[in-house]
Design a protein around this motif. Structure first.
Motif, PDB file in Angstrom:
ATOM      1  N   UNK B   5       0.864  -1.404  -0.010  1.00  0.00           N
ATOM      2  CA  UNK B   5      -0.127  -0.134   0.062  1.00  0.00           C
ATOM      3  C   UNK B   5       0.765   1.265  -0.045  1.00  0.00           C
ATOM      4  N   UNK B   6       0.534   1.968  -0.879  1.00  0.00           N
ATOM      5  CA  UNK B   6       1.039   3.655  -0.803  1.00  0.00           C
ATOM      6  C   UNK B   6      -0.086   4.377  -0.534  1.00  0.00           C
ATOM      7  N   UNK B   7      -0.109   5.055   0.456  1.00  0.00           N
ATOM      8  CA  UNK B   7      -1.297   5.848   0.901  1.00  0.00           C
ATOM      9  C   UNK B   7      -1.383   7.137   0.389  1.00  0.00           C
ATOM     10  N   UNK B   8      -0.214   7.610  -0.011  1.00  0.00           N
ATOM     11  CA  UNK B   8      -0.157   9.116  -0.580  1.00  0.00           C
ATOM     12  C   UNK B   8      -0.237   8.902  -1.924  1.00  0.00           C
ATOM     13  N   UNK B  19      12.603  14.439  -0.232  1.00  0.00           N
ATOM     14  CA  UNK B  19      11.216  13.953  -0.520  1.00  0.00           C
ATOM     15  C   UNK B  19      11.173  12.528   0.423  1.00  0.00           C
ATOM     16  N   UNK B  20      10.018  12.240   1.009  1.00  0.00           N
ATOM     17  CA  UNK B  20      10.006  10.873   1.547  1.00  0.00           C
ATOM     18  C   UNK B  20       8.673  10.565   1.283  1.00  0.00           C
ATOM     19  N   UNK B  21       8.929   9.136   0.545  1.00  0.00           N
ATOM     20  CA  UNK B  21       7.734   8.425   0.003  1.00  0.00           C
ATOM     21  C   UNK B  21       7.672   7.017   0.917  1.00  0.00           C
ATOM     22  N   UNK B  22       6.270   6.765   1.169  1.00  0.00           N
ATOM     23  CA  UNK B  22       6.112   5.781   2.257  1.00  0.00           C
ATOM     24  C   UNK B  22       5.371   4.664   1.555  1.00  0.00           C
ATOM     25  N   UNK B  70       7.316  -2.996  11.785  1.00  0.00           N
ATOM     26  CA  UNK B  70       5.897  -2.063  11.410  1.00  0.00           C
ATOM     27  C   UNK B  70       5.490  -2.568  10.160  1.00  0.00           C
ATOM     28  N   UNK B  71       6.307  -3.230   9.401  1.00  0.00           N
ATOM     29  CA  UNK B  71       5.978  -3.731   7.980  1.00  0.00           C
ATOM     30  C   UNK B  71       5.808  -2.426   6.987  1.00  0.00           C
ATOM     31  N   UNK B  72       6.941  -1.621   7.120  1.00  0.00           N
ATOM     32  CA  UNK B  72       6.985  -0.232   6.683  1.00  0.00           C
ATOM     33  C   UNK B  72       8.195  -0.055   5.963  1.00  0.00           C
ATOM     34  N   UNK B  73       8.103   0.595   4.776  1.00  0.00           N
ATOM     35  CA  UNK B  73       9.599   1.034   4.152  1.00  0.00           C
ATOM     36  C   UNK B  73       9.372   2.430   3.499  1.00  0.00           C
ATOM     37  N   UNK B  74      10.351   3.328   3.563  1.00  0.00           N
ATOM     38  CA  UNK B  74      10.460   4.691   2.822  1.00  0.00           C
ATOM     39  C   UNK B  74      11.502   4.770   1.963  1.00  0.00           C
ATOM     40  N   UNK B  75      11.279   5.752   1.144  1.00  0.00           N
ATOM     41  CA  UNK B  75      12.310   6.034   0.115  1.00  0.00           C
ATOM     42  C   UNK B  75      12.722   7.748   0.513  1.00  0.00           C
ATOM     43  N   UNK B  76      14.001   8.196   0.515  1.00  0.00           N
ATOM     44  CA  UNK B  76      14.189   9.326   0.799  1.00  0.00           C
ATOM     45  C   UNK B  76      15.131   9.812  -0.459  1.00  0.00           C
ATOM     46  N   UNK B  77      14.722  11.055  -0.735  1.00  0.00           N
ATOM     47  CA  UNK B  77      15.418  11.556  -1.912  1.00  0.00           C
ATOM     48  C   UNK B  77      15.973  12.794  -1.467  1.00  0.00           C
ATOM     49  N   UNK B  78      17.327  12.950  -1.557  1.00  0.00           N
ATOM     50  CA  UNK B  78      18.049  14.256  -0.926  1.00  0.00           C
ATOM     51  C   UNK B  78      19.188  14.449  -1.548  1.00  0.00           C
ATOM     52  N   UNK B  79      19.218  15.882  -2.232  1.00  0.00           N
ATOM     53  CA  UNK B  79      18.126  16.654  -2.253  1.00  0.00           C
ATOM     54  C   UNK B  79      17.303  16.517  -3.586  1.00  0.00           C
ATOM     55  N   UNK B  80      15.866  16.941  -3.590  1.00  0.00           N
ATOM     56  CA  UNK B  80      15.122  16.599  -4.638  1.00  0.00           C
ATOM     57  C   UNK B  80      15.408  17.574  -5.641  1.00  0.00           C
ATOM     58  N   UNK B  81      15.260  17.089  -6.956  1.00  0.00           N
ATOM     59  CA  UNK B  81      15.510  17.802  -8.009  1.00  0.00           C
ATOM     60  C   UNK B  81      14.330  17.622  -8.981  1.00  0.00           C
TER      61      UNK B  81
END
Lengths: 113, 114
Positions: B5-8, B19-22, B70-81
């Protein structure tokens, strides 16, 4: 570089017709996966071919079928097209460095009118 | 039953910020997770992956974090372009996962604002 070629880019059919979509992985890759991406949805697993055989299929009706040729290219056939079959159909090959990574072609956009 | 599930559906971030995608999953058999990026009229492009034996994997501006409990993963993008503006899909599989393909979320549309 994805190393997967799909054709045609776009395909327009009418309800009840049959559609044939094609996929070619780069040389040396024997597995081909097919996915459907309907509007607003994620990719849904359709079919997996390996070494010329169908190895598994997702939760799709039998009118979705296909085959894999001796050169490992593949065809996806959709019979008795319905309006809801309109979607992007994607083909993927396995990665060599990690078998769980898949590399996708650009897809075929099928529109059923 | 959605196993990934990607809730956003969408996320807007200013250029240069993080940017943080969950992504959440329900099937505890999943042991390998991937992020794909997709531009319109193109196929998904593999970005980064992580095995369940790790809790972090980094590749340049992209870092994936995995929280198994938590059965959760996230993707961080730094810096966002600006070129990061695309739809991002989270996907999951398991060791014998060749048979069932990858299981995908519905995607998050990331918009990088100048």
């Amino acid at each position: 570089e994805a190393g997967v070629t799909q054709s045609p880019t776009h395909l327009i059919k009418t309800r009840g017709q049959q559609a044939t979509l094609r996929c070619s992985p780069i040389s040396g890759h024997t597995s081909v996966y097919w996915y459907q991406q309907a509007l607003g949805l994620g990719l849904q697993f359709l079919l997996w071919y390996d070494e010329g055989e169908e190895r598994n299929r997702g939760n799709f009706p039998p009118r979705f079928s296909g085959r894999q040729f001796p050169n490992y290219s593949s065809e996806l056939n959709v019979n008795a097209l319905e309006l809801e079959d309109s979607a992007l159909y994607l083909c993927a090959r396995k990665g060599q460095e990690a078998k769980n990574i898949q590399y996708f072609g650009a897809g075929t956009r099928l529109s059923v009118l | 039953d959605q196993q990934v599930k990607q809730n956003s559906p969408s996320l807007s971030v200013q250029e240069g910020r993080i940017s943080i995608l969950n992504c959440d999953y329900t099937n505890s058999m999943f042991d390998y997770f991937l992020w794909y990026k997709k531009y319109p009229a193109e196929g998904p492009t593999f970005l980064i992956s992580i095995s369940s034996i790790k809790d972090k994997n980094e590749d340049g501006r992209f870092t994936v974090f995995l929280n198994k409990s938590a059965k959760h993963l996230s993707l961080h993008i730094v810096p966002s372009q600006p070129g990061d503006s695309a739809v991002y899909f989270c996907a999951a599989s398991w060791e014998g996962g060749g048979a069932d393909g990858l299981t995908f979320g519905k995607g998050t549309h990331l918009i990088i604002q100048p």
